[in-house]
Design a protein around this motif. Sequence first.
Motif, PDB file in Angstrom:
ATOM      1  N   GLN A 181      47.006  41.018  28.712  1.00 46.66           N
ATOM      2  CA  GLN A 181      48.163  40.791  29.578  1.00 46.66           C
ATOM      3  C   GLN A 181      48.376  39.297  29.836  1.00 46.66           C
ATOM      4  OE1 GLN A 181      46.566  43.345  32.695  1.00 46.66           O
ATOM      5  NE2 GLN A 181      48.305  44.748  32.503  1.00 46.66           N
ATOM      6  N   THR A 182      47.277  38.588  30.071  1.00 42.13           N
ATOM      7  CA  THR A 182      47.384  37.157  30.331  1.00 42.13           C
ATOM      8  C   THR A 182      47.825  36.409  29.086  1.00 42.13           C
ATOM      9  OG1 THR A 182      45.700  37.296  32.057  1.00 42.13           O
ATOM     10  CG2 THR A 182      46.123  35.127  31.130  1.00 42.13           C
ATOM     11  N   ARG A 212      51.816  22.212  32.869  1.00 38.22           N
ATOM     12  CA  ARG A 212      50.626  23.049  32.690  1.00 38.22           C
ATOM     13  C   ARG A 212      50.614  24.120  33.791  1.00 38.22           C
ATOM     14  NH1 ARG A 212      46.474  22.021  29.658  1.00 38.22           N
ATOM     15  NH2 ARG A 212      46.771  19.758  29.637  1.00 38.22           N
ATOM     16  N   GLN A 213      51.177  25.286  33.462  1.00 37.24           N
ATOM     17  CA  GLN A 213      51.294  26.345  34.444  1.00 37.24           C
ATOM     18  C   GLN A 213      49.998  27.170  34.517  1.00 37.24           C
ATOM     19  OE1 GLN A 213      53.792  25.000  36.148  1.00 37.24           O
ATOM     20  NE2 GLN A 213      54.492  27.066  36.637  1.00 37.24           N
ATOM     21  N   PHE A 214      49.517  27.355  35.723  1.00 35.43           N
ATOM     22  CA  PHE A 214      48.304  28.109  36.033  1.00 35.43           C
ATOM     23  C   PHE A 214      48.637  29.600  35.984  1.00 35.43           C
ATOM     24  CE2 PHE A 214      45.230  29.239  39.662  1.00 35.43           C
ATOM     25  CZ  PHE A 214      44.105  29.184  38.867  1.00 35.43           C
ATOM     26  N   ALA A 215      47.909  30.368  35.160  1.00 37.67           N
ATOM     27  CA  ALA A 215      48.238  31.783  35.038  1.00 37.67           C
ATOM     28  C   ALA A 215      47.006  32.575  34.627  1.00 37.67           C
ATOM     29  CB  ALA A 215      49.358  31.987  34.013  1.00 37.67           C
ATOM     30  N   GLY A 216      46.974  33.800  35.084  1.00 32.56           N
ATOM     31  CA  GLY A 216      45.912  34.725  34.722  1.00 32.56           C
ATOM     32  C   GLY A 216      45.981  35.941  35.628  1.00 32.56           C
ATOM     33  N   PHE A 217      45.972  37.125  35.031  1.00 38.06           N
ATOM     34  CA  PHE A 217      45.959  38.354  35.826  1.00 38.06           C
ATOM     35  C   PHE A 217      45.586  39.509  34.907  1.00 38.06           C
ATOM     36  CE2 PHE A 217      50.177  38.012  34.056  1.00 38.06           C
ATOM     37  CZ  PHE A 217      50.502  39.305  33.669  1.00 38.06           C
ATOM     38  N   GLY A 218      45.033  40.546  35.500  1.00 38.07           N
ATOM     39  CA  GLY A 218      44.728  41.737  34.733  1.00 38.07           C
ATOM     40  C   GLY A 218      43.688  41.469  33.664  1.00 38.07           C
ATOM     41  N   ASN A 219      43.967  41.946  32.455  1.00 34.18           N
ATOM     42  CA  ASN A 219      43.020  41.739  31.364  1.00 34.18           C
ATOM     43  C   ASN A 219      43.499  40.611  30.453  1.00 34.18           C
ATOM     44  OD1 ASN A 219      44.961  42.842  29.559  1.00 34.18           O
ATOM     45  ND2 ASN A 219      44.198  44.920  29.949  1.00 34.18           N
ATOM     46  N   ALA A 220      42.666  40.301  29.459  1.00 31.77           N
ATOM     47  CA  ALA A 220      42.959  39.162  28.595  1.00 31.77           C
ATOM     48  C   ALA A 220      44.248  39.359  27.809  1.00 31.77           C
ATOM     49  CB  ALA A 220      41.786  38.938  27.644  1.00 31.77           C
ATOM     50  N   VAL A 243      43.468  48.671  34.973  1.00 28.96           N
ATOM     51  CA  VAL A 243      42.925  47.450  34.372  1.00 28.96           C
ATOM     52  C   VAL A 243      41.411  47.423  34.520  1.00 28.96           C
ATOM     53  CG1 VAL A 243      42.762  44.941  34.660  1.00 28.96           C
ATOM     54  CG2 VAL A 243      45.007  46.050  34.593  1.00 28.96           C
ATOM     55  N   GLU A 244      40.928  47.743  35.719  1.00 27.30           N
ATOM     56  CA  GLU A 244      39.485  47.751  35.946  1.00 27.30           C
ATOM     57  C   GLU A 244      38.807  48.856  35.150  1.00 27.30           C
ATOM     58  OE1 GLU A 244      36.335  48.149  39.686  1.00 27.30           O
ATOM     59  OE2 GLU A 244      38.308  47.219  39.990  1.00 27.30           O
ATOM     60  N   VAL A 245      39.403  50.014  35.134  1.00 28.48           N
ATOM     61  CA  VAL A 245      38.831  51.136  34.392  1.00 28.48           C
ATOM     62  C   VAL A 245      38.706  50.774  32.909  1.00 28.48           C
ATOM     63  CG1 VAL A 245      39.193  53.525  33.653  1.00 28.48           C
ATOM     64  CG2 VAL A 245      39.682  52.861  36.031  1.00 28.48           C
ATOM     65  N   ASP A 246      39.771  50.210  32.342  1.00 28.99           N
ATOM     66  CA  ASP A 246      39.766  49.858  30.925  1.00 28.99           C
ATOM     67  C   ASP A 246      38.784  48.728  30.633  1.00 28.99           C
ATOM     68  OD1 ASP A 246      41.716  51.759  30.583  1.00 28.99           O
ATOM     69  OD2 ASP A 246      43.383  50.329  30.444  1.00 28.99           O
ATOM     70  N   TYR A 253      50.820  33.662  28.688  1.00 32.41           N
ATOM     71  CA  TYR A 253      50.653  32.336  28.096  1.00 32.41           C
ATOM     72  C   TYR A 253      51.686  32.089  27.001  1.00 32.41           C
ATOM     73  CZ  TYR A 253      46.076  31.898  30.380  1.00 32.41           C
ATOM     74  OH  TYR A 253      45.066  31.807  31.296  1.00 32.41           O
ATOM     75  N   LYS A 254      51.907  33.088  26.183  1.00 28.58           N
ATOM     76  CA  LYS A 254      52.888  32.920  25.105  1.00 28.58           C
ATOM     77  C   LYS A 254      54.295  32.761  25.665  1.00 28.58           C
ATOM     78  CE  LYS A 254      50.129  35.179  21.516  1.00 28.58           C
ATOM     79  NZ  LYS A 254      49.870  36.398  20.726  1.00 28.58           N
ATOM     80  N   MET A 255      54.585  33.430  26.788  1.00 30.65           N
ATOM     81  CA  MET A 255      55.876  33.249  27.438  1.00 30.65           C
ATOM     82  C   MET A 255      56.014  31.810  27.933  1.00 30.65           C
ATOM     83  SD  MET A 255      57.463  32.858  30.643  1.00 30.65           S
ATOM     84  CE  MET A 255      56.556  33.683  31.952  1.00 30.65           C
ATOM     85  N   ILE A 256      54.960  31.285  28.579  1.00 33.85           N
ATOM     86  CA  ILE A 256      54.997  29.922  29.120  1.00 33.85           C
ATOM     87  C   ILE A 256      55.180  28.906  27.997  1.00 33.85           C
ATOM     88  CG2 ILE A 256      53.587  28.146  30.235  1.00 33.85           C
ATOM     89  CD1 ILE A 256      52.345  30.433  31.927  1.00 33.85           C
TER      90      ILE A 256
END
Length: 570
Positions: free
Chosen positions: A76-77, A66-74, A499-502, A81-84
Amino acid sequence: MVDDTARSRWQSRYDSSRVRDVDFTTLSGLEVEPAYGTDDSEWPGQFPFTRGLYPTGYRGRTWTIRQFAGFGNAQQTNERYKMILGRGGGGLSVAFDMPTLMGRDSDDPKSLGEVGHCGVAVDSVADMEALFDGIDLGQVTTSMTISGPAVPVFCMMIVAAERAGVDTGKLNGTLQTDIFKEYIAQKEWLFTPEPHLRLIGDLMEYCVEKIPAYKPLSVSGYHIREAGSTAAQELAFTLADGFGYVELGLSRGLDVDLFAPGLSFFFDAHVDFFEEIAKFRAARRIWARWMRDVYGATTEKAQWLRFHTQTAGVSLTAQQPYNNVVRTGIEALSAVLGGTNSLHTNALDETLALPSEQAAEIALRTQQVIMEETGVVNVADPLGGSWYVEALTDKIEAEANAIFDKILSMGGSTLTHADTEDLAAAMTEATGAADAAQWPMTRGLLRGIEEGWFMGEIAEAAFQYQVALEKGDKRIVGVNCHPDSVTHDLEILRVSHEVEVDQVRDLAARRGARDDEAAVAAVQRMVDVARTDGNMIEAMLEACRAEATLGEICDALRAEWGEYREPARF
């Protein structure tokens, strides 16, 4: 004559259990037994579960990657997740950015510069839908590492699952929700302890009734250890927090055999190999005994301590970062030999930035090499019976028990961990009492938080370790010994300001497209329920369905309950 030894009881359960159809011989082809011990020693799957929860160990089922992941917007994350999952990951674990962890929208002035930088930004159900787009939440177990605003984030996930056509009653996963450890170590709270505990109690009730497989609480020692605690402090503070949540469930009149299986744990796997293995073994033993003897749990599932492990982020170094691959491998192996149920392995570049795709793949492959090549899945608790490991397990348990006694005394109790009958009687007397003052461990936890005792203990442990580093008594390769290296700077993942602007732009568009009056009214109905003794989950779900944002929900509750400010301590 019937053979009724511990070994024979284990053998009978092993023979009736499902075992994976794979090769369990050594690399050289030698046959090995599924477990080892004497006729009367403790065996895997037997109370108090020091040697593991299942008679088959990992022969029956390996740990979940269970790899912990999250960055940028949904979006990108979602790609990460699909890669993992595509490369062999067995479950997901969501990392949220700081504004989300603090219950603030991406366009909140306090969110400026932080959106998407330490995890994924989630402002509304639309982000949850994008986060899990193309991923079947009915099939993939999902963990979410968030505590302060955990309940509204959980509600957003439920609504996203509804919209994807998933039967939400069959969802399986874990929500961290552990607010005690926020006051003790991580400091990401919204309110004072009482309203947080009210929300957690509501969530426990809801899950028992509506989503029985879902685990509404992951009691976290990871952040306590990362803050600088010792292994025994991590173990004791975490289990004490867990006992507090058991008392919370009992205060709601819930059946311990029904709600206790919904409690899971989250530990750090640090770099001292044998100490970590002993810690995990002691944790299962302590929890099982307290659950049976103090809190009255009668089923094995209610006595089990199931835990996720993450390798120690604090052990990673910016100097010679490729050394982190070695550290992570050793830490992951200790978690496996300690019987972890799921595992995240850190990436080599996490001390510098969020993991690059290549570093994330190496971290994933670390688990797969351990699982597929080393043979450690062949035998349950292979270090059980080792004089050193057994003695270290006993020693860590004794240190933890001394800490439990201190916490109980802070709450005004004269009882100790050894007074199991009297503690059990106190629980029976308090059952159904909503007032935390009636519950022995909860009293001590709240007093320790109020007085800063936990923080002081962790600070002292961290100071002593730093002194040992400065003196050279403790050594870190590449930091205070063996500093020469040919290592070059790494290419690290950088989250663009776009990412923040969008995200802010998309959030404004969502607000503009929704029925604003309906969203405002739904949030107000939630606040109205908060003023009663009613369960808030359904009202919060309705607010999410009306497209209320995380910040709007949390701000309404801040206005109602106030914000917590930690007293200054010196």
